[in-house]
Scaffold this motif. Structure first.
Motif, PDB file in Angstrom:
ATOM      1  N   MET A 271      31.988  47.348  40.259  1.00  0.00           N
ATOM      2  CA  MET A 271      31.271  48.515  40.774  1.00  0.00           C
ATOM      3  C   MET A 271      30.202  49.032  39.822  1.00  0.00           C
ATOM      4  O   MET A 271      29.547  50.033  40.103  1.00  0.00           O
ATOM      5  CB  MET A 271      32.267  49.641  41.086  1.00  0.00           C
TER       6      MET A 271
ATOM      7  N   LYS B  44      35.655  53.126  49.773  1.00  0.00           N
ATOM      8  CA  LYS B  44      35.017  52.266  48.783  1.00  0.00           C
ATOM      9  C   LYS B  44      33.635  52.774  48.394  1.00  0.00           C
ATOM     10  O   LYS B  44      33.223  52.663  47.236  1.00  0.00           O
ATOM     11  CB  LYS B  44      34.917  50.837  49.324  1.00  0.00           C
ATOM     12  N   GLU B  45      32.904  53.335  49.353  1.00  0.00           N
ATOM     13  CA  GLU B  45      31.565  53.835  49.055  1.00  0.00           C
ATOM     14  C   GLU B  45      31.611  55.009  48.083  1.00  0.00           C
ATOM     15  O   GLU B  45      30.782  55.122  47.180  1.00  0.00           O
ATOM     16  CB  GLU B  45      30.859  54.245  50.348  1.00  0.00           C
TER      17      GLU B  45
ATOM     18  N   LYS C  69      32.442  53.639  44.610  1.00  0.00           N
ATOM     19  CA  LYS C  69      31.306  52.916  44.037  1.00  0.00           C
ATOM     20  C   LYS C  69      30.198  53.863  43.601  1.00  0.00           C
ATOM     21  O   LYS C  69      29.504  53.608  42.609  1.00  0.00           O
ATOM     22  CB  LYS C  69      30.769  51.917  45.065  1.00  0.00           C
TER      23      LYS C  69
END
Length: 225
Positions: free
Chosen positions: A43, A114-115, A118
């Motif tokens: 990431m 996940k966004e 990240k």
């Protein structure tokens, strides 16, 4: 950073009790572990790795060419060893900049966001790298200007990472995202809090106060030696 003062150093203002720290103290080990975990997760962008590496070698370069240590003895901190206000300020920075974002990322794993993870990862990686590098400046024979270099440069770089994080949180309103509404609000509030705090730290503390005072002490000591 002195033991027990705060989890991280905003200005690496407090050296270890009794003088220079050794390599890989508790704070540095925690920061290094966090850096490794984030790096292994994929990431962290290449430019963030490159920045950490280049800043390290540039720090070594200017410590020899431009701002060598004036003596082998550890230089005293700029604001003294007993500043309660600075200790509180550093503690707030630790919570806002590191502990809460890490908790936010762990919660994101549970909710599959996940966004969100990240987006927050670059800031956390760079702040962990800053803590590690600040420990290096106290463990070696580095002058006050070099100790100033680390927080100023890393804080400046992290402003871009925080801005991207904030833009990502705002953009979630117009697209589907994984996670609850509460998580969306927390993520946005956390990004805003970091933008406000670190903007003040850079433009309201490091540049107008810490930087000039550190250079003044360095050059004054140079005239006396």
């Amino acid at each position: 950073m002195s033991a027990g003062a705060a989890p991280i150093a905003l200005t690496n203002e407090k050296p270890s009790i009794g003088g220079r720290q050794g390599f890989f103290n508790f704070n540095q080990l925690n920061s290094l572990a966090l850096m490794v975990v984030l790096a292994a997760s994929g990431m962290v962008a290449f430019q963030d790795f490159a920045f950490v590496l280049l800043s390290f070698f540039y720090m070594l370069f200017i410590s020899k060419v431009a701002f060598p240590a004036l003596s082998s003895a550890p230089e005293p901190p700029v604001f003294g060893n007993n500043s309660r206000l600075l200790t509180v300020y550093v503690s707030v920075g630790a919570v806002v900049g590191l502990l809460l974002p890490v908790a936010y990322m762990v919660h994101g794993v549970l909710e599959g966001d996940k966004e969100g993870i990240k987006a927050a990862a670059p800031h956390v990686f760079l702040l962990a790298s800053q803590v590690f590098m600040e420990g290096v400046t106290f463990s070696g024979e580095f002058s006050l200007p070099i100790r100033v270099f680390v927080p100023v440069v890393y804080n400046s770089m992290r402003m871009y990472a925080i801005l991207e994080w904030l833009k990502n949180e705002i953009a979630k309103v117009n697209k589907e995202h994984h996670g609850s509404i509460r998580r969306l609000q927390v993520g946005r509030g956390l990004a805003i809090a970091n933008m406000v705090f670190w903007s003040f730290n850079l433009f309201g503390f490091l540049l107008p106060f810490y930087l000039p005072k550190a250079f003044k002490k360095y050059y004054a000591a140079g005239k006396e030696s």
